[in-house]
Write a protein that holds these residues in place. Structure first.
Motif, mmCIF file in Angstrom:
data_model
loop_
_atom_site.group_PDB
_atom_site.id
_atom_site.type_symbol
_atom_site.label_atom_id
_atom_site.label_comp_id
_atom_site.label_asym_id
_atom_site.label_seq_id
_atom_site.Cartn_x
_atom_site.Cartn_y
_atom_site.Cartn_z
ATOM 1 N N CYS A 187 36.419 -25.475 48.312
ATOM 2 C CA CYS A 187 36.241 -24.860 49.635
ATOM 3 C C CYS A 187 37.527 -24.941 50.457
ATOM 4 N N LEU A 188 38.224 -26.068 50.375
ATOM 5 C CA LEU A 188 39.475 -26.195 51.122
ATOM 6 C C LEU A 188 40.543 -25.260 50.564
ATOM 7 N N THR A 245 39.951 -22.850 57.134
ATOM 8 C CA THR A 245 39.376 -23.496 58.320
ATOM 9 C C THR A 245 38.095 -24.259 57.972
ATOM 10 N N TYR A 246 37.992 -24.711 56.736
ATOM 11 C CA TYR A 246 36.756 -25.336 56.258
ATOM 12 C C TYR A 246 36.343 -26.528 57.103
ATOM 13 N N ALA A 248 30.425 -31.792 59.504
ATOM 14 C CA ALA A 248 31.889 -31.775 59.529
ATOM 15 C C ALA A 248 32.497 -30.459 59.093
ATOM 16 N N ILE A 249 31.706 -29.576 58.491
ATOM 17 C CA ILE A 249 32.282 -28.320 57.987
ATOM 18 C C ILE A 249 31.962 -27.173 58.942
ATOM 19 N N ARG A 250 32.760 -26.110 58.853
ATOM 20 C CA ARG A 250 32.694 -25.071 59.868
ATOM 21 C C ARG A 250 32.089 -23.746 59.415
#
Length: 323
Positions: A169-170, A175-176, A261-263
């Motif tokens: 994902c990163l 912007t993860y 914590a993730i966006r």
């Protein structure tokens, strides 16, 4: 069968509720995570194909790991000859492994490397499982010896998936999260381990009937329990069961922290669904410990649909995570 078929119809036939999470994901993640799931499910099918002797399964697990690492189908025909699962979806998956390997080879190098890395870890965990639980026959039950062995197994078959998910994902979503890779990987690992422990606790009766006990033998002996007598004397394992149920709950608390914590909204929603089902299963395990009840613990389908609806909300709001 096309790549779309592998990532759609075949994935749906073997992934049950996790298929819903994969379909929620943004397009940049759907393909590599869907393929990773199919390959991991294939290795799981190889490991669980009880019609083949354990040594045959161990050989094919090792061969499958080499196939994925080298992108060469050497040994595939023999694997397909020996591994014949009773489930129709799993049979089709084994039959289509050549296409799955070709799909892996067609991915971009960073995604392919991540899948190869996590699959090698999963296969290592499944190999240890087969070595620790040989088919003994005669009703003998073999237990893991220590808590460290159970923690290791939960990491290798599920915790490492949290690391894989985070790194991928990163890579693909800049912007993860604002959290560091190290901390996000740590709580992602715990998220995966928590889900695996829930499955282990839920499936204890079936595993015992198959001669496997994942509750550590040293803890059972300290509680005055015996792995071989758990089905007949389930109450004796309650302190050990409750300890690991609490451990699963603590790990799922990190799952909650991970989602917070993730966006990206779609990834939050995709993570929320297995987390909520894990939490619901834990509540059922507290009310009806599986060793002490004849009925298999299972989250009702209505709860799955409610969880899916809340997952869509969780993509944009923290409220479902604070219930």
């Amino acid at each position: 069968m096309t790549t779309a078929d592998l990532g759609g119809r075949l994935l749906a036939s073997v992934s049950r509720s996790f298929y819903l999470s994969i379909r929620i994901l943004p397009a940049a993640l759907r393909e590599p995570i869907g393929l990773a799931y199919l390959l991991a499910r294939a290795s799981d099918t190889i490991a669980d194909s009880a019609a083949a002797p354990a040594e045959v399964r161990l050989g094919h697990l090792a061969a499958f790991g080499r196939m994925a690492g080298s992108l060469s189908p050497e040994g595939l025909a023999e694997l397909q000859r020996d591994i014949r699962p009773p489930d129709a979806g799993e049979r089709e998956l084994i039959a289509e492994l050549g296409r799955a390997l070709a799909w892996l080879g067609a991915l971009d190098a960073p995604a392919r490397a991540e899948i190869q890395r996590v699959l090698a870890q999963i296969i290592h965990g499944q190999t240890l499982d087969l070595q620790r639980f040989p088919a003994t026959g005669g009703g003998e039950v073999v237990a893991l010896q220590t808590a460290a062995e159970l923690e290791e197994y939960a990491y290798l078959v599920a915790g490492c998936v949290g690391e894989f998910w985070t790194r991928l994902c990163l890579q693909r979503l800049p912007t993860y999260s604002r959290m560091s890779l190290e901390e996000l990987s740590r709580i992602g690992t715990n998220f995966g381990k928590g889900l695996q422990l829930v499955n282990i606790l839920r499936d204890l009766p079936a595993d015992l009937r198959s001669g496997r006990c994942y509750l550590p033998g040293e803890e059972l002996r300290a509680a005055g329990a015996s792995p071989a007598r758990l089905l007949a004397e389930p109450q004796s394992a309650r302190p050990v069961f409750d300890r690991w149920r609490a451990r699963a709950g603590a790990l799922l608390d990190d799952g909650r922290a991970y989602i917070l914590a993730i966006r990206p909204a779609r990834v939050r929603a995709a993570c929320y669904l297995p987390w909520s089902l894990g939490e619901a299963t834990l509540r059922l395990l507290e009310r009806t410990p599986p060793l002490e009840n004849a009925q298999r613990v299972k989250v009702p389908r209505s709860d799955v649909y409610q969880g899916l609806a809340r997952a869509l909300v969780a993509g944009f709001s923290d409220a479902p995570l604070r219930r």
